[in-house]
Design a protein around this motif. Structure first.
Motif, short mmCIF file in Angstrom:
data_model
loop_
_atom_site.label_atom_id
_atom_site.label_comp_id
_atom_site.label_asym_id
_atom_site.label_seq_id
_atom_site.Cartn_x
_atom_site.Cartn_y
_atom_site.Cartn_z
N ILE A 129 -43.48 -19.63 9.40
CA ILE A 129 -42.43 -19.80 8.39
C ILE A 129 -42.17 -21.30 8.28
N GLU A 130 -42.68 -21.91 7.23
CA GLU A 130 -42.58 -23.36 7.09
C GLU A 130 -41.24 -23.80 6.52
N ILE A 131 -40.64 -22.94 5.70
CA ILE A 131 -39.36 -23.26 5.07
C ILE A 131 -38.30 -22.36 5.69
N PHE A 132 -37.33 -22.95 6.38
CA PHE A 132 -36.33 -22.14 7.06
C PHE A 132 -35.02 -22.92 7.14
N ASP A 133 -33.95 -22.20 7.46
CA ASP A 133 -32.63 -22.82 7.61
C ASP A 133 -32.57 -23.61 8.92
N GLU A 134 -32.05 -24.82 8.83
CA GLU A 134 -31.82 -25.61 10.04
C GLU A 134 -30.66 -24.96 10.84
N PRO A 135 -30.63 -25.16 12.15
CA PRO A 135 -29.56 -24.54 12.98
C PRO A 135 -28.16 -24.90 12.51
N ASP A 136 -27.99 -26.12 11.97
CA ASP A 136 -26.65 -26.56 11.54
C ASP A 136 -26.47 -26.48 10.03
N ALA A 137 -27.30 -25.67 9.35
CA ALA A 137 -27.22 -25.56 7.89
C ALA A 137 -25.89 -24.95 7.46
N VAL A 138 -25.37 -25.46 6.33
CA VAL A 138 -24.08 -25.00 5.81
C VAL A 138 -24.28 -24.43 4.40
N GLU A 139 -23.27 -23.72 3.93
CA GLU A 139 -23.32 -23.17 2.58
C GLU A 139 -23.20 -24.28 1.55
N CYS A 140 -23.97 -24.16 0.49
CA CYS A 140 -23.94 -25.13 -0.61
C CYS A 140 -22.91 -24.63 -1.63
#
Length: 591
Positions: A333-344
């Motif tokens: 899975i090359e495109i994934f959410d970073e651990p600290d990703a937030v809602e846009c």
């Protein structure tokens, strides 16, 4: 030249089993009961030779002791055992298969969920027919595998152990002679099994190739007919079909060798029983009743070994299905959410590209090197340039269909990698040249833009897209079936439905990727009006070959393999008399 479809497996049988075992965890109670029932059926089967042995020995030594009452009690005992056997077998045949189906369903769900997370690179390099084969046909055999695998091996082990103990009690030397044949049989059959698994894998791969060929030909059937290439397509299909035939032929060769080998060893074991057993009986080392029981137990043992060996075909099919499933699950899975990703949230639409470099992962062809671009909130940007300059690629990087190699893309002051993928893409609407409509109704295709939208909202979106009138004129209005990929609609109609879908989504950022280039003049005019309405109040990025559709853009960028080489509004770029000017003059000359 024959195409090679065999792929060397990177997984051992033990690795595949370890990857498969977690799917049993949810159904462990069913597995335990199933094995208990398997034990009951085994006991019921093993008791019969003991009953026959008792009747035979008693009848030959003391016939008077063999009364009708004794026979009736033995018959009653056997009847009860058969009833228990029938009930246990029903549970195994029904609940066991249902459990296998549930495991298959779980695996298919996991595979589909994983496929949704894979990047465009994976789909660019994998045929859809192969993917479909992996999550449908390949998993069918997993149902039988997951049910029968523990059951068959448990029964075989139980029968082998019990038979060995009972037979040793009758005559230990004859038993050792018989069981000495078993390891040789297992070694020979295992070597054939390895070839059988490789053949099954080839077969699975070629089924995927055949599916891909059929899908490609049927989806492009208009092109085939337009160029009268029906015979050519038949030849290509026949080539793949014959390749599949040759692989299946080789598979059946190994299956025949497998079956013949097992039958030969069956005969060898019976020969040992007849020869050695007869000599032992002549010398008084075994009684006639014991020999009869011995033959029955050996028959049970041979039937068990044969059943395991015959199950080996099903086992290899199941292992092949698991292997191809694991290959999907192990695709990165090359495109994934970073651990600290937030809602846009509350997106304004300021987009900044800083020193962006990008090359496609599969071919490593560099598209951008140190590209810089600022797009202000609400600004209407148009991008033009020669084919291969990276216009579509640029638009695919903003919603993270691909990850950039260097630099960063910033939305409202935040690197887009810091946003969750779902929320980022929720705020971006795309209208592309190649419109994809799902097989279903017009209403369902528009409603796809926002989950839970009311019918009134769908109709309002269609009106704003200029699609309401032609939809109402269709045979069933909004409930009209559009056909696969929307084949029952014209190009302009499909495009306006796709615009209505984006209207319903109502994103703050809009990407128009050559949305009118494939349309006739009348359709282009109607769609252009819809796009102008759609672009109001949104940050809009437009890729266009037809320069007339971008004259009113706030800024026009000329993008080539050297990056952004020209920038300005329509009038400013004409005054420069550069690349844009020559594009414009050429376009007018062609009219």
């Amino acid at each position: 030249m024959e195409q090679k479809v065999e792929k060397v497996s990177g997984y051992s049988a033990m690795q595949l089993v370890k990857r498969f075992l977690p799917y049993y965890r949810r159904y462990w109670k069913i597995v335990v009961i199933d094995l208990f029932c398997a034990g009951l059926t085994t006991v019921c089967e093993i008791v019969l030779p003991m009953i026959i042995r008792y009747i035979t020995n008693t009848g030959m030594s003391d016939l008077a002791a063999l009364s009708i009452g004794v026979i009736l009690r033995l018959a009653g005992l056997y009847l009860i055992l058969r009833v228990i056997d029938a009930m246990a077998n029903f549970y195994m045949a029904y609940t066991g298969h249902v459990m296998g189906t549930m495991i298959e369903t779980d695996m298919r769900r996991d595979a589909y969920a994983h496929l949704q997370k894979l990047s465009d690179t994976y789909y660019n390099n994998t045929k859809v027919g192969q993917i479909m084969g992996r999550i449908t046909n390949d998993l069918f055999d997993v149902t039988e595998f997951s049910h029968h695998c523990p059951e068959e091996f448990f029964i075989a082990a139980l029968k082998a152990v019990i038979s060995f103990i009972i037979l040793s009690g009758i005559n230990v030397w004859l038993t050792l002679i018989i069981f000495a044949v078993v390891p040789v049989m297992i070694i020979v059959c295992a070597s054939i099994n390895l070839r059988l698994r490789a053949a099954f894998r080839q077969q699975r791969v070629q089924i995927g190739e055949l599916n891909a060929r059929i899908e490609d030909s049927l989806l492009g059937q208009k092109v085939v007919k337009a160029f009268t290439n029906e015979e050519k397509e038949k030849e290509k299909f026949e080539e793949d079909n014959q390749r599949f035939f040759r692989i299946k032929k080789k598979t059946y060769k190994f299956m025949a060798a497998f079956s013949t080998t097992t039958r030969a060893f069956d005969g060898l074991m019976y020969l040992v029983v007849v020869l050695a057993g007869g000599i032992f009986m002549v010398n008084g080392l075994i009684s006639p009743g014991d020999l009869v029981a011995y033959v029955m137990y050996v028959s049970t043992l041979i039937a068990t070994i044969r059943r395991i060996i015959e199950f080996a075909e099903q086992f290899q099919r199941g292992m092949t299905g698991i292997e191809r499933f694991v290959e999907i699950m192990d695709s990165d899975i090359e495109i994934f959410d970073e651990p600290d990703a937030v809602e846009c949230k509350d997106v304004k639409g300021d987009i900044v590209l800083r020193n962006v470099s990008f090359a496609y992962p599969d071919d490593h062809n560099i598209v951008f090197r140190n590209l810089d671009l600022d797009i202000h909130a609400g600004e209407k940007i148009a991008i033009v340039g020669p084919s291969g300059g990276g216009k579509t690629t640029l638009c695919n990087l903003i919603p993270r269909f691909y990850n950039i190699d260097e630099g960063e893309i910033v939305l409202d002051g935040q690197n887009i990698k810091k946003y969750t993928l779902k929320s980022l893409r929720h705020n971006i609407g795309m209208v592309q040249q190649d419109v994809y409509l799902f097989s279903g109704t017009v209403y369902e295709n528009i409603a796809y833009g926002r989950e839970g939208a009311s019918r009134e909202e769908v109709i309002e979106a269609a009106k704003r897209a200029g699609a309401h009138e032609f939809i109402e004129a269709l045979k069933d209005g909004y409930d009209t079936y559009v056909g696969e990929r929307g084949v029952k609609l014209s190009g302009g109609q499909k495009q306006r439905i796709s615009i209505a879908r984006v209207f319903l989504k109502n994103p703050p950022i809009l990407i128009l990727d050559e949305a009118t280039s494939a349309l006739d003049n009348e359709s282009e005019f109607q769609v252009a009006k819809s796009l102008q309405e759609l672009a109001k109040g949104r940050t809009t990025i437009t890729i266009a070959h037809r320069l007339s559709s971008i004259r009113n853009s706030d800024r026009i960028l000329v993008l080539t393999e050297n990056g952004i080489v020209e920038e300005g509004n329509h009038e400013q770029l004409l005054e420069k008399k550069g690349i844009y000017y020559h594009f414009y003059i050429t376009a007018n000359e062609l009219k």
